[in-house]
Structures are given as structure tokens and as C-alpha cells.
Design a protein around this motif. Structure first.
Motif, PDB file in Angstrom:
ATOM      1  N   LEU A   1       0.710  -1.156   0.011  1.00  0.00           N
ATOM      2  CA  LEU A   1       0.047   0.052   0.082  1.00  0.00           C
ATOM      3  C   LEU A   1       0.845   1.321  -0.126  1.00  0.00           C
ATOM      4  CD1 LEU A   1      -2.699  -0.989   2.537  1.00  0.00           C
ATOM      5  CD2 LEU A   1      -2.886  -1.084   0.156  1.00  0.00           C
ATOM      6  N   CYS A   2       2.004   1.399   0.895  1.00  0.00           N
ATOM      7  CA  CYS A   2       2.916   2.393   0.904  1.00  0.00           C
ATOM      8  C   CYS A   2       3.561   2.492  -0.393  1.00  0.00           C
ATOM      9  CB  CYS A   2       4.129   2.223   1.910  1.00  0.00           C
ATOM     10  SG  CYS A   2       3.172   2.035   3.686  1.00  0.00           S
ATOM     11  N   ARG A   3       3.866   1.460  -1.359  1.00  0.00           N
ATOM     12  CA  ARG A   3       4.431   1.670  -2.645  1.00  0.00           C
ATOM     13  C   ARG A   3       3.376   2.367  -3.497  1.00  0.00           C
ATOM     14  NH1 ARG A   3       6.795  -3.048  -1.056  1.00  0.00           N
ATOM     15  NH2 ARG A   3       5.343  -4.241  -2.058  1.00  0.00           N
ATOM     16  N   ALA A   4       2.507   1.837  -3.434  1.00  0.00           N
ATOM     17  CA  ALA A   4       1.043   2.642  -4.187  1.00  0.00           C
ATOM     18  C   ALA A   4       0.985   3.963  -4.032  1.00  0.00           C
ATOM     19  CB  ALA A   4      -0.259   1.792  -4.238  1.00  0.00           C
ATOM     20  N   LEU A   5       1.128   4.254  -2.502  1.00  0.00           N
ATOM     21  CA  LEU A   5       0.998   5.713  -2.178  1.00  0.00           C
ATOM     22  C   LEU A   5       2.146   6.376  -2.840  1.00  0.00           C
ATOM     23  CD1 LEU A   5      -0.275   7.876  -0.332  1.00  0.00           C
ATOM     24  CD2 LEU A   5       0.931   7.078   1.529  1.00  0.00           C
ATOM     25  N   ALA A   6       3.409   5.940  -2.612  1.00  0.00           N
ATOM     26  CA  ALA A   6       4.567   6.699  -3.302  1.00  0.00           C
ATOM     27  C   ALA A   6       4.315   7.184  -4.670  1.00  0.00           C
ATOM     28  CB  ALA A   6       5.786   5.794  -3.059  1.00  0.00           C
ATOM     29  N   LYS A   7       3.601   6.256  -5.468  1.00  0.00           N
ATOM     30  CA  LYS A   7       3.205   6.846  -7.044  1.00  0.00           C
ATOM     31  C   LYS A   7       2.253   7.935  -6.988  1.00  0.00           C
ATOM     32  CE  LYS A   7       4.484   2.048  -8.196  1.00  0.00           C
ATOM     33  NZ  LYS A   7       3.757   0.594  -8.968  1.00  0.00           N
ATOM     34  N   GLU A   8       1.456   7.856  -5.995  1.00  0.00           N
ATOM     35  CA  GLU A   8       0.328   8.949  -6.064  1.00  0.00           C
ATOM     36  C   GLU A   8       0.836  10.340  -5.237  1.00  0.00           C
ATOM     37  OE1 GLU A   8      -2.160   8.593  -7.535  1.00  0.00           O
ATOM     38  OE2 GLU A   8      -1.833   6.510  -8.152  1.00  0.00           O
ATOM     39  N   LEU A   9       1.874  10.475  -4.678  1.00  0.00           N
ATOM     40  CA  LEU A   9       2.270  11.517  -3.740  1.00  0.00           C
ATOM     41  C   LEU A   9       2.638  12.821  -4.709  1.00  0.00           C
ATOM     42  CD1 LEU A   9       4.538   9.958  -0.873  1.00  0.00           C
ATOM     43  CD2 LEU A   9       2.060  10.916  -0.803  1.00  0.00           C
ATOM     44  N   PRO A  10       2.037  13.987  -4.464  1.00  0.00           N
ATOM     45  CA  PRO A  10       2.355  15.090  -5.350  1.00  0.00           C
ATOM     46  C   PRO A  10       3.577  15.498  -5.236  1.00  0.00           C
ATOM     47  CG  PRO A  10       1.102  15.748  -3.275  1.00  0.00           C
ATOM     48  CD  PRO A  10       1.291  14.314  -3.343  1.00  0.00           C
ATOM     49  N   GLY A  11       3.987  16.556  -6.271  1.00  0.00           N
ATOM     50  CA  GLY A  11       5.221  17.060  -6.347  1.00  0.00           C
ATOM     51  C   GLY A  11       5.384  18.325  -5.674  1.00  0.00           C
ATOM     52  N   THR A  12       4.336  18.718  -5.275  1.00  0.00           N
ATOM     53  CA  THR A  12       4.428  20.024  -4.240  1.00  0.00           C
ATOM     54  C   THR A  12       3.168  20.010  -3.420  1.00  0.00           C
ATOM     55  OG1 THR A  12       5.015  21.290  -6.312  1.00  0.00           O
ATOM     56  CG2 THR A  12       4.121  22.450  -4.547  1.00  0.00           C
ATOM     57  N   VAL A  13       3.570  20.145  -2.171  1.00  0.00           N
ATOM     58  CA  VAL A  13       2.306  20.038  -1.184  1.00  0.00           C
ATOM     59  C   VAL A  13       2.636  21.707  -0.417  1.00  0.00           C
ATOM     60  CG1 VAL A  13       2.013  19.236   1.133  1.00  0.00           C
ATOM     61  CG2 VAL A  13       2.461  17.572  -0.699  1.00  0.00           C
ATOM     62  N   ALA A  14       1.739  22.020  -0.228  1.00  0.00           N
ATOM     63  CA  ALA A  14       1.544  23.685   0.553  1.00  0.00           C
ATOM     64  C   ALA A  14       2.480  24.629  -0.110  1.00  0.00           C
ATOM     65  CB  ALA A  14       1.715  23.398   2.046  1.00  0.00           C
ATOM     66  N   GLY A  15       2.818  24.694  -1.439  1.00  0.00           N
ATOM     67  CA  GLY A  15       3.692  25.260  -2.074  1.00  0.00           C
ATOM     68  C   GLY A  15       5.375  24.703  -2.017  1.00  0.00           C
ATOM     69  N   LEU A  16       5.417  23.646  -1.273  1.00  0.00           N
ATOM     70  CA  LEU A  16       6.640  23.359  -1.279  1.00  0.00           C
ATOM     71  C   LEU A  16       7.007  22.140  -2.122  1.00  0.00           C
ATOM     72  CD1 LEU A  16       7.232  23.083   2.504  1.00  0.00           C
ATOM     73  CD2 LEU A  16       7.823  24.984   1.074  1.00  0.00           C
ATOM     74  N   GLU A  17       8.348  22.154  -2.874  1.00  0.00           N
ATOM     75  CA  GLU A  17       8.788  21.136  -3.733  1.00  0.00           C
ATOM     76  C   GLU A  17       9.137  20.034  -2.886  1.00  0.00           C
ATOM     77  OE1 GLU A  17       8.403  21.326  -7.078  1.00  0.00           O
ATOM     78  OE2 GLU A  17       7.428  22.957  -6.781  1.00  0.00           O
ATOM     79  N   ARG A  18       8.764  18.783  -3.617  1.00  0.00           N
ATOM     80  CA  ARG A  18       9.436  17.231  -2.900  1.00  0.00           C
ATOM     81  C   ARG A  18      10.686  17.415  -2.935  1.00  0.00           C
ATOM     82  NH1 ARG A  18       6.869  11.637  -4.195  1.00  0.00           N
ATOM     83  NH2 ARG A  18       8.306  10.490  -2.520  1.00  0.00           N
ATOM     84  N   SER A  19      11.242  16.975  -1.930  1.00  0.00           N
ATOM     85  CA  SER A  19      12.705  16.666  -1.810  1.00  0.00           C
ATOM     86  C   SER A  19      13.089  15.364  -1.358  1.00  0.00           C
ATOM     87  CB  SER A  19      13.283  17.762  -0.704  1.00  0.00           C
ATOM     88  OG  SER A  19      12.611  17.446   0.530  1.00  0.00           O
ATOM     89  N   GLY A  20      14.327  14.912  -1.535  1.00  0.00           N
ATOM     90  CA  GLY A  20      14.725  13.456  -1.155  1.00  0.00           C
ATOM     91  C   GLY A  20      14.805  13.295   0.211  1.00  0.00           C
ATOM     92  N   THR A  21      14.857  12.019   0.472  1.00  0.00           N
ATOM     93  CA  THR A  21      14.924  11.690   2.170  1.00  0.00           C
ATOM     94  C   THR A  21      16.340  10.568   2.103  1.00  0.00           C
ATOM     95  OG1 THR A  21      13.598   9.510   1.720  1.00  0.00           O
ATOM     96  CG2 THR A  21      12.510  11.746   2.660  1.00  0.00           C
ATOM     97  N   GLU A  22      16.923  10.519   3.345  1.00  0.00           N
ATOM     98  CA  GLU A  22      18.076   9.794   3.478  1.00  0.00           C
ATOM     99  C   GLU A  22      17.576   8.581   4.449  1.00  0.00           C
ATOM    100  OE1 GLU A  22      21.288   7.703   3.026  1.00  0.00           O
ATOM    101  OE2 GLU A  22      21.057   9.421   1.494  1.00  0.00           O
TER     102      GLU A  22
END
Length: 159
Positions: free
Chosen positions: A46-67
Motif C-alpha cells: 500500500l505504501c509503494r502505491a501511495l509513493a506513486k500517487e504523492l504530489p510533487g508540491t505540497v503547500a507550495g513546497l517542492e518534493r525533496s529527497g529522504t535519506e
């Protein structure tokens, strides 16, 4: 954010929150250090499916990477918004006085964090999705509204 109804936010308050959403913060190339959950296989799917649906921008902030990089985690801005999918059920959900909000049809448990912004965890879904917000969002659930469509599409309600 005080609500006398567990897991509810009046429609007028939700509209006001949308109008107050913070926007315009820029992201950096730095990756947020985010612990990766270890859910059971069905929840991880389910989480992998969610990852495919997540927006590139949330509340005006661009998606960034995680470590470390993972399909179970996501961040926007300089870790102003951090999502982890497949987290354990929060102990606070056992508290009958726990507060929650509804953001565009997704229910979230609200947990204030000392010296930081709030943590929200989905309720009534087949896996728990946690979103932590920095201090900018201490009184703003706008980022949850930005994530609601993806959560609704990828993580079905619990049975």
C-alpha cells in the motif's frame, strides 16, 4: 487547534485553514534524514502505491529527497513536511481524549510535539501514514489537504 469532537474539523474551519496555507518556501538539495518504517508486506505494498500517487508540491513546497531513500518516506521543502508510510499504530490512539482532524475526507490523529510542529497519523486506513510538520504549520492542516487525494487513492479504509 482544539477540537471537542474527536477526529472532526468543522467545514468552516477547514476552509479557513486552506486560506491560511503557507506557500513559497524553497527546497534545497539536502536530503532529510527520515527513519524508514518496517510494515508487514501487505502494508508495504500500500505504501509503494501511495509513493506513486504523492504530489510533487505540497503547500507550495517542492518534493525533496529522504535519506535513506525509500518508497515508504517522502519530504517536501527542507523537511518542513515529512511523510512516513507503514508506521506502527500510535499509542495516543488509545486515548479517548485524543484530538483529530478531517482533511478532505481523510481522518488524522493530531499529536502536538514539544518545540516543533505537529504530527498527524491517519486513522481508519489499512496502514498508518504519519505526517510531521515543522513549526510553520503549528496551526495549519493545509499540507494534509494536499496529501489527502493520494492517501484516499492508495490506502483504502480499514475493514
Amino acid at each position: 487547534m482544539s477540537s471537542h469532537r474527536p477526529f472532526g474539523l468543522p467545514a468552516s474551519a477547514a476552509a479557513a485553514v486552506l486560506l491560511l496555507a503557507v506557500a513559497g518556501c524553497s527546497s534545497s538539495d539536502a536530503k532529510a534524514s527520515v527513519p524508514v518504517p518496517r510494515p508487514p508486506a501487505a502494508e508495504a505494498a500500500l505504501c509503494r502505491a501511495l509513493a506513486k500517487e504523492l504530489p510533487g508540491t505540497v503547500a507550495g513546497l517542492e518534493r525533496s529527497g529522504t535519506e535513506p531513500e525509500s518508497e515508504l518516506t517522502a519530504a517536501w521543502g527542507d523537511a518542513a513536511i515529512v511523510l512516513r508510510c507503514g508506521v506502527p499504530r500510535p499509542e495516543k490512539m488509545n486515548d479517548p481524549q485524543a484530538q483529530g482532524v478531517d482533511a478532505d475526507g481523510v481522518n488524522w490523529l493530531f499529536e502536538p510535539r514539544e518545540g516543533d510542529g505537529p504530527r498527524f497519523t491517519t486513522t481508519y486506513r489499512r496502514t498508518y501514514v504519519e505526517v510531521t510538520l515543522d513549526k510553520r504549520y503549528a496551526h495549519d492542516v493545509g499540507p494534509l489537504v494536499g496529501l489527502a487525494a493520494a492517501v484516499k487513492k492508495a490506502v483504502p479504509p480499514s475493514l
